[in-house]
Design a protein around this motif. Structure first.
Motif, PDB file in Angstrom:
ATOM      1  N   GLY A 186      20.341  -8.936  10.864  1.00  0.00           N
ATOM      2  CA  GLY A 186      20.433  -9.723  12.084  1.00  0.00           C
ATOM      3  C   GLY A 186      21.588  -9.438  13.007  1.00  0.00           C
ATOM      4  O   GLY A 186      21.630  -9.999  14.107  1.00  0.00           O
ATOM      5  N   ARG A 187      22.562  -8.570  12.638  1.00  0.00           N
ATOM      6  CA  ARG A 187      23.711  -8.347  13.504  1.00  0.00           C
ATOM      7  C   ARG A 187      23.893  -6.848  13.752  1.00  0.00           C
ATOM      8  O   ARG A 187      23.769  -6.037  12.835  1.00  0.00           O
ATOM      9  CB  ARG A 187      24.996  -8.908  12.869  1.00  0.00           C
ATOM     10  N   GLY A 188      24.247  -6.499  15.008  1.00  0.00           N
ATOM     11  CA  GLY A 188      24.509  -5.120  15.367  1.00  0.00           C
ATOM     12  C   GLY A 188      25.927  -4.706  15.017  1.00  0.00           C
ATOM     13  O   GLY A 188      26.813  -5.541  14.798  1.00  0.00           O
ATOM     14  N   GLU A 189      26.156  -3.386  14.987  1.00  0.00           N
ATOM     15  CA  GLU A 189      27.463  -2.854  14.570  1.00  0.00           C
ATOM     16  C   GLU A 189      28.575  -3.323  15.493  1.00  0.00           C
ATOM     17  O   GLU A 189      29.627  -3.771  15.049  1.00  0.00           O
ATOM     18  CB  GLU A 189      27.391  -1.323  14.561  1.00  0.00           C
ATOM     19  N   ARG A 190      28.381  -3.228  16.825  1.00  0.00           N
ATOM     20  CA  ARG A 190      29.436  -3.599  17.760  1.00  0.00           C
ATOM     21  C   ARG A 190      29.762  -5.082  17.651  1.00  0.00           C
ATOM     22  O   ARG A 190      30.929  -5.486  17.682  1.00  0.00           O
ATOM     23  CB  ARG A 190      28.978  -3.260  19.189  1.00  0.00           C
ATOM     24  N   CYS A 240       0.853  -1.181   0.000  1.00  0.00           N
ATOM     25  CA  CYS A 240       0.000   0.000   0.000  1.00  0.00           C
ATOM     26  C   CYS A 240       0.895   1.238   0.000  1.00  0.00           C
ATOM     27  O   CYS A 240       2.112   1.146   0.153  1.00  0.00           O
ATOM     28  CB  CYS A 240      -0.926  -0.002   1.212  1.00  0.00           C
ATOM     29  N   LYS A 241       0.288   2.395  -0.154  1.00  0.00           N
ATOM     30  CA  LYS A 241       1.096   3.613  -0.248  1.00  0.00           C
ATOM     31  C   LYS A 241       1.821   3.927   1.058  1.00  0.00           C
ATOM     32  O   LYS A 241       2.913   4.516   1.052  1.00  0.00           O
ATOM     33  CB  LYS A 241       0.228   4.803  -0.670  1.00  0.00           C
ATOM     34  N   HIS A 242       1.235   3.521   2.210  1.00  0.00           N
ATOM     35  CA  HIS A 242       1.905   3.795   3.494  1.00  0.00           C
ATOM     36  C   HIS A 242       3.151   2.934   3.644  1.00  0.00           C
ATOM     37  O   HIS A 242       4.210   3.416   4.076  1.00  0.00           O
ATOM     38  CB  HIS A 242       0.936   3.537   4.638  1.00  0.00           C
ATOM     39  N   ALA A 243       3.032   1.644   3.267  1.00  0.00           N
ATOM     40  CA  ALA A 243       4.203   0.765   3.328  1.00  0.00           C
ATOM     41  C   ALA A 243       5.261   1.207   2.320  1.00  0.00           C
ATOM     42  O   ALA A 243       6.467   1.140   2.595  1.00  0.00           O
ATOM     43  CB  ALA A 243       3.790  -0.676   3.079  1.00  0.00           C
ATOM     44  N   ALA A 244       4.832   1.647   1.143  1.00  0.00           N
ATOM     45  CA  ALA A 244       5.793   2.126   0.156  1.00  0.00           C
ATOM     46  C   ALA A 244       6.545   3.349   0.689  1.00  0.00           C
ATOM     47  O   ALA A 244       7.763   3.484   0.495  1.00  0.00           O
ATOM     48  CB  ALA A 244       5.078   2.474  -1.150  1.00  0.00           C
ATOM     49  N   ALA A 245       5.839   4.261   1.377  1.00  0.00           N
ATOM     50  CA  ALA A 245       6.496   5.441   1.944  1.00  0.00           C
ATOM     51  C   ALA A 245       7.567   5.042   2.949  1.00  0.00           C
ATOM     52  O   ALA A 245       8.672   5.597   2.961  1.00  0.00           O
ATOM     53  CB  ALA A 245       5.457   6.350   2.606  1.00  0.00           C
ATOM     54  N   LEU A 246       7.274   4.061   3.810  1.00  0.00           N
ATOM     55  CA  LEU A 246       8.270   3.600   4.783  1.00  0.00           C
ATOM     56  C   LEU A 246       9.473   2.978   4.067  1.00  0.00           C
ATOM     57  O   LEU A 246      10.621   3.198   4.457  1.00  0.00           O
ATOM     58  CB  LEU A 246       7.646   2.594   5.744  1.00  0.00           C
ATOM     59  N   CYS A 247       9.230   2.206   3.005  1.00  0.00           N
ATOM     60  CA  CYS A 247      10.344   1.605   2.263  1.00  0.00           C
ATOM     61  C   CYS A 247      11.233   2.684   1.641  1.00  0.00           C
ATOM     62  O   CYS A 247      12.469   2.579   1.668  1.00  0.00           O
ATOM     63  CB  CYS A 247       9.802   0.671   1.179  1.00  0.00           C
ATOM     64  N   TYR A 248      10.615   3.732   1.076  1.00  0.00           N
ATOM     65  CA  TYR A 248      11.415   4.801   0.490  1.00  0.00           C
ATOM     66  C   TYR A 248      12.255   5.517   1.560  1.00  0.00           C
ATOM     67  O   TYR A 248      13.435   5.802   1.350  1.00  0.00           O
ATOM     68  CB  TYR A 248      10.510   5.811  -0.217  1.00  0.00           C
ATOM     69  N   GLN A 249      11.661   5.777   2.735  1.00  0.00           N
ATOM     70  CA  GLN A 249      12.432   6.447   3.777  1.00  0.00           C
ATOM     71  C   GLN A 249      13.541   5.548   4.312  1.00  0.00           C
ATOM     72  O   GLN A 249      14.597   6.029   4.731  1.00  0.00           O
ATOM     73  CB  GLN A 249      11.514   6.884   4.923  1.00  0.00           C
ATOM     74  N   THR A 250      13.324   4.233   4.307  1.00  0.00           N
ATOM     75  CA  THR A 250      14.381   3.316   4.752  1.00  0.00           C
ATOM     76  C   THR A 250      15.581   3.416   3.823  1.00  0.00           C
ATOM     77  O   THR A 250      16.730   3.283   4.259  1.00  0.00           O
ATOM     78  CB  THR A 250      13.847   1.877   4.793  1.00  0.00           C
ATOM     79  N   ALA A 251      15.346   3.638   2.526  1.00  0.00           N
ATOM     80  CA  ALA A 251      16.469   3.818   1.601  1.00  0.00           C
ATOM     81  C   ALA A 251      17.312   5.019   2.009  1.00  0.00           C
ATOM     82  O   ALA A 251      18.541   4.999   1.874  1.00  0.00           O
ATOM     83  CB  ALA A 251      15.950   4.000   0.170  1.00  0.00           C
ATOM     84  N   ARG A 252      16.688   6.075   2.536  1.00  0.00           N
ATOM     85  CA  ARG A 252      17.459   7.236   2.994  1.00  0.00           C
ATOM     86  C   ARG A 252      18.266   6.902   4.247  1.00  0.00           C
ATOM     87  O   ARG A 252      19.365   7.411   4.442  1.00  0.00           O
ATOM     88  CB  ARG A 252      16.518   8.411   3.258  1.00  0.00           C
ATOM     89  N   LEU A 253      17.702   6.052   5.128  1.00  0.00           N
ATOM     90  CA  LEU A 253      18.500   5.588   6.269  1.00  0.00           C
ATOM     91  C   LEU A 253      19.740   4.846   5.793  1.00  0.00           C
ATOM     92  O   LEU A 253      20.834   5.031   6.320  1.00  0.00           O
ATOM     93  CB  LEU A 253      17.664   4.658   7.160  1.00  0.00           C
ATOM     94  N   LEU A 254      19.582   3.978   4.794  1.00  0.00           N
ATOM     95  CA  LEU A 254      20.710   3.216   4.271  1.00  0.00           C
ATOM     96  C   LEU A 254      21.733   4.132   3.623  1.00  0.00           C
ATOM     97  O   LEU A 254      22.945   3.864   3.687  1.00  0.00           O
ATOM     98  CB  LEU A 254      20.225   2.174   3.257  1.00  0.00           C
ATOM     99  N   ASP A 255      21.291   5.223   2.971  1.00  0.00           N
ATOM    100  CA  ASP A 255      22.228   6.199   2.402  1.00  0.00           C
ATOM    101  C   ASP A 255      23.221   6.671   3.467  1.00  0.00           C
ATOM    102  O   ASP A 255      24.419   6.748   3.224  1.00  0.00           O
ATOM    103  CB  ASP A 255      21.467   7.431   1.880  1.00  0.00           C
ATOM    104  N   GLU A 256      22.696   6.994   4.654  1.00  0.00           N
ATOM    105  CA  GLU A 256      23.521   7.605   5.685  1.00  0.00           C
ATOM    106  C   GLU A 256      24.339   6.586   6.459  1.00  0.00           C
ATOM    107  O   GLU A 256      25.442   6.892   6.917  1.00  0.00           O
ATOM    108  CB  GLU A 256      22.624   8.394   6.664  1.00  0.00           C
ATOM    109  N   ASP A 257      23.833   5.372   6.623  1.00  0.00           N
ATOM    110  CA  ASP A 257      24.534   4.399   7.470  1.00  0.00           C
ATOM    111  C   ASP A 257      24.207   2.985   6.990  1.00  0.00           C
ATOM    112  O   ASP A 257      23.144   2.441   7.297  1.00  0.00           O
ATOM    113  CB  ASP A 257      24.101   4.576   8.924  1.00  0.00           C
ATOM    114  N   PRO A 258      25.120   2.331   6.234  1.00  0.00           N
ATOM    115  CA  PRO A 258      24.843   0.966   5.771  1.00  0.00           C
ATOM    116  C   PRO A 258      24.774  -0.051   6.903  1.00  0.00           C
ATOM    117  O   PRO A 258      24.316  -1.175   6.688  1.00  0.00           O
ATOM    118  CB  PRO A 258      26.012   0.677   4.814  1.00  0.00           C
ATOM    119  N   PHE A 259      25.219   0.308   8.123  1.00  0.00           N
ATOM    120  CA  PHE A 259      25.076  -0.616   9.248  1.00  0.00           C
ATOM    121  C   PHE A 259      23.599  -0.860   9.568  1.00  0.00           C
ATOM    122  O   PHE A 259      23.265  -1.842  10.236  1.00  0.00           O
ATOM    123  CB  PHE A 259      25.797  -0.075  10.479  1.00  0.00           C
ATOM    124  N   VAL A 260      22.700   0.042   9.120  1.00  0.00           N
ATOM    125  CA  VAL A 260      21.263  -0.210   9.269  1.00  0.00           C
ATOM    126  C   VAL A 260      20.868  -1.486   8.511  1.00  0.00           C
ATOM    127  O   VAL A 260      20.079  -2.296   8.989  1.00  0.00           O
ATOM    128  CB  VAL A 260      20.458   1.005   8.768  1.00  0.00           C
TER     129      VAL A 260
END
Length: 437
Positions: free
Chosen positions: A194-198, A168-188
């Motif tokens: 399944g694994r944390g940065e530390r 749906c459009k709400h889930a698509a919006a969250l997926c698009y914003q997640t791409a921006r999170l990945l832009d800034e930090d691939p550890f996301v």
């Protein structure tokens, strides 16, 4: 991106993005962020819902985003007053897949350094490379790699709205914003898998230490044969020394240092080892140390300027804080000095910090040149010429070059901008047209 809060090693929450426009076909800024968007769009069943979701993302309808292993969760504002609860699931990697990933990363110190600098090398992403990258010869998954980025159909969106679209459009919006999170930090992405940065950095440190121990064991020299003392002490003529080896073309990359509780910071050690190797190589090839005459403050600025970025990553912020504390300055002072160093090296730093009275000649001819270029009369002070509106300034260096500076009008907060030039008008070209100035 707003700094995330850490509820734990395996849970990170990010504040909502400000509204912004994603012009053109490309949504994200990194190749891995756009690979995530490609997986969303190729697995979607309705392009119209995708377009509405992208518009929702651009308008800032997505609230704070929480990332845990296998799950992205957020509330998305739609047409109703109450926001919808949206989540996107992604399969986590099993232990064998993580072992393959860690083995591949441990063999590539440069890739680890790139990952710590918030870049995702294609060699660590497995077979989810951008469309422009060549596919593996065998097709599909690379023989030793582990696929980190999702493929079409792997993202599983769920939303509390009544729309049964996929997504749906709400889930698509969250997926698009997640791409921006990945832009800034691939550890996301690694956390989603399944694994944390530390945990990942500790595992890589253990692997590197084990590989170094095995290499030292394999290279243990054989026992030397004995020799009689009479033969050892007998007079002899030594052969001439061999000719020195040619210097290497460039300094080598230092090893990755494992972290230990209470031990030195491995990132600081890497910075110092890399700098020492570069200085030693310069001394070997030129016969002089390029930084031997620098003061403590100048050397700190040089070290900070050599680090990519502008102090935005966690490791770079720690470096800036450490260097600023060692020199009795603030991180803001250091950031401004780094900008001056990148503008003009040691001379650029002197222009920032040392006003001086230039002799008559070039400085006096600068104001008529500016007036001839339809610029207003700049106010002189020492080696500075300041725009009457107080937002642009030129500084004459002792090297004869003009250095451009900018500040908010009415504030004495000058920052180096552009490229130094022999011509004062030319030094302003990097700031825009003369009409803008």
């Amino acid at each position: 991106m707003a700094a995330p809060s850490r509820d734990g090693e395996l849970r990170r929450t990010f504040r909502a993005f400000e509204p912004r426009t994603s012009g053109g076909k490309v949504f994200a800024e990194s190749w891995w962020g756009n690979a995530w968007v490609t997986a969303l769009e190729e697995g979607a069943l309705d392009a119209a819902r995708l377009m509405r979701g992208r518009a929702y993302a651009d308008k800032g309808h997505v609230d704070a985003i929480t990332v845990t292993p296998g799950l992205v969760l957020a509330y998305v504002h739609g047409s109703r007053p109450r926001p919808y609860r949206v989540q996107v699931r992604l399969r986590t990697l099993d232990d064998d897949e993580w072992d393959r990933f860690l083995d591949t990363a441990a063999e590539r110190p440069a890739d680890i350094a790139a990952l710590l600098d918030k870049e995702l090398p294609q060699s660590l992403a497995g077979d989810a490379a951008p469309a422009s990258a060549p596919a593996p010869a065998s097709g599909g998954r690379s023989p030793r790699g582990t696929r980190l980025l999702p493929g079409p159909g792997e993202l599983e969106p769920h939303c509390s709205c009544p729309d049964r679209g996929h997504p749906c459009k709400h889930a698509a919006a969250l997926c698009y914003q997640t791409a921006r999170l990945l832009d800034e930090d691939p550890f996301v992405l690694l956390l989603l898998r399944g694994r944390g940065e530390r945990e990942l950095l500790d595992a890589l440190s253990r692997r590197n230490a084990a590989r170094a121990a095995r290499a030292a064991q394999e290279q243990r020299p054989a026992a030397l044969p004995g020799v009689r003392a009479r033969e050892a002490l007998a007079p002899r003529t030594l052969p001439p020394l061999p000719a020195p080896l040619p210097p290497p073309p460039h300094p080598e990359q230092p090893p990755v240092y494992p972290g230990a509780p209470g031990g030195p910071d491995p990132f600081a050690l890497d910075q110092l080892a890399t700098d020492a190797a570069a200085r030693a190589h310069a001394l070997l090839t030129t016969g002089r140390d390029p930084v031997a005459e620098l003061t403590l403050w100048q050397d700190a600025v040089r070290l900070a300027a050599a680090r990519p970025g502008s102090g935005l990553t966690a490791t770079t912020r720690a470096l800036y804080a450490s260097l600023a504390a060692a020199t009795g300055r603030t991180p803001a002072d250091l950031a401004r000095a780094v900008a001056a160093w990148r503008q003009g090296g040691l001379e650029g730093l002197a222009v920032l910090e040392e006003p001086w009275d230039p002799p008559a000649g070039r400085f006096d001819r600068a104001r008529p040149l500016l007036l001839a270029a339809d610029l207003p009369a700049f106010r002189p002070w020492h080696n500075h010429l300041t725009h009457p509106l107080g937002h642009v300034q030129l500084r004459l260096g002792r090297d004869g070059l003009w250095y451009a500076y900018e500040s908010e009008p009415g504030r004495d907060d000058w920052w180096p901008r552009g490229t130094p030039d022999l011509d004062p008008v030319g030094a302003l070209t990097g700031l825009g047209s003369t009409d803008d100035v």
